[in-house]
Write an enzyme that holds these catalytic residues in place. Structure first.
Site, PDB file in Angstrom:
ATOM      1  N   LEU A  13       0.986  -1.136   0.117  1.00  0.00           N
ATOM      2  CA  LEU A  13      -0.005  -0.074  -0.119  1.00  0.00           C
ATOM      3  C   LEU A  13       0.721   1.277  -0.130  1.00  0.00           C
ATOM      4  O   LEU A  13       2.034   1.191   0.467  1.00  0.00           O
ATOM      5  CB  LEU A  13      -0.914   0.117   1.171  1.00  0.00           C
ATOM      6  CG  LEU A  13      -1.928  -1.026   1.230  1.00  0.00           C
ATOM      7  CD1 LEU A  13      -2.971  -1.138   2.606  1.00  0.00           C
ATOM      8  CD2 LEU A  13      -2.898  -1.291  -0.039  1.00  0.00           C
ATOM      9  N   CYS A  14       0.207   2.375  -0.413  1.00  0.00           N
ATOM     10  CA  CYS A  14       1.005   3.594  -0.428  1.00  0.00           C
ATOM     11  C   CYS A  14       1.515   3.950   0.881  1.00  0.00           C
ATOM     12  O   CYS A  14       1.212   3.684   1.817  1.00  0.00           O
ATOM     13  CB  CYS A  14      -0.188   4.960  -0.654  1.00  0.00           C
ATOM     14  SG  CYS A  14       0.393   6.581  -0.630  1.00  0.00           S
ATOM     15  N   PRO A  15       2.877   4.398   0.982  1.00  0.00           N
ATOM     16  CA  PRO A  15       3.461   4.777  -0.331  1.00  0.00           C
ATOM     17  C   PRO A  15       4.540   3.917  -0.676  1.00  0.00           C
ATOM     18  O   PRO A  15       5.380   4.179  -1.745  1.00  0.00           O
ATOM     19  CB  PRO A  15       4.465   6.041   0.484  1.00  0.00           C
ATOM     20  CG  PRO A  15       4.691   5.466   1.834  1.00  0.00           C
ATOM     21  CD  PRO A  15       3.457   4.716   2.235  1.00  0.00           C
TER      22      PRO A  15
END
Length: 77
Positions: A13-15
């Site tokens: 998941l981000c980042p």
């Protein structure tokens, strides 16, 4: 055909997808093309934005199977 570096950021998941891309770009030659494989929907916004900010060329994206998207990036010269 030139060799393309592939970065596997699936299920991250981000980042993290962009951080993996940044790390790979820091260790590649100018003009090299990298493929980032990601499942995070935020990467659709994050990857082009990162490329714009850092001066790399965003070459586009393609949807693959199982929710994976391949992002093509050319390292800045």
């Amino acid at each position: 055909m030139d060799y393309v570096t592939e970065i596997d950021a699936r299920d991250l998941l981000c980042p993290l997808p962009v951080l993996r891309l940044r790390k790979a770009l820091a260790h590649t030659t100018p003009g090299a093309v990298l493929h980032l494989l990601a499942t995070d929907p935020a990467a659709e916004i994050d990857v082009p934005h990162f490329c714009t900010e850092q001066g790399h060329d965003f070459l586009g994206s393609a949807s693959l199977s199982n929710g994976v998207t391949r992002y093509r990036v050319k390292a800045k010269a």
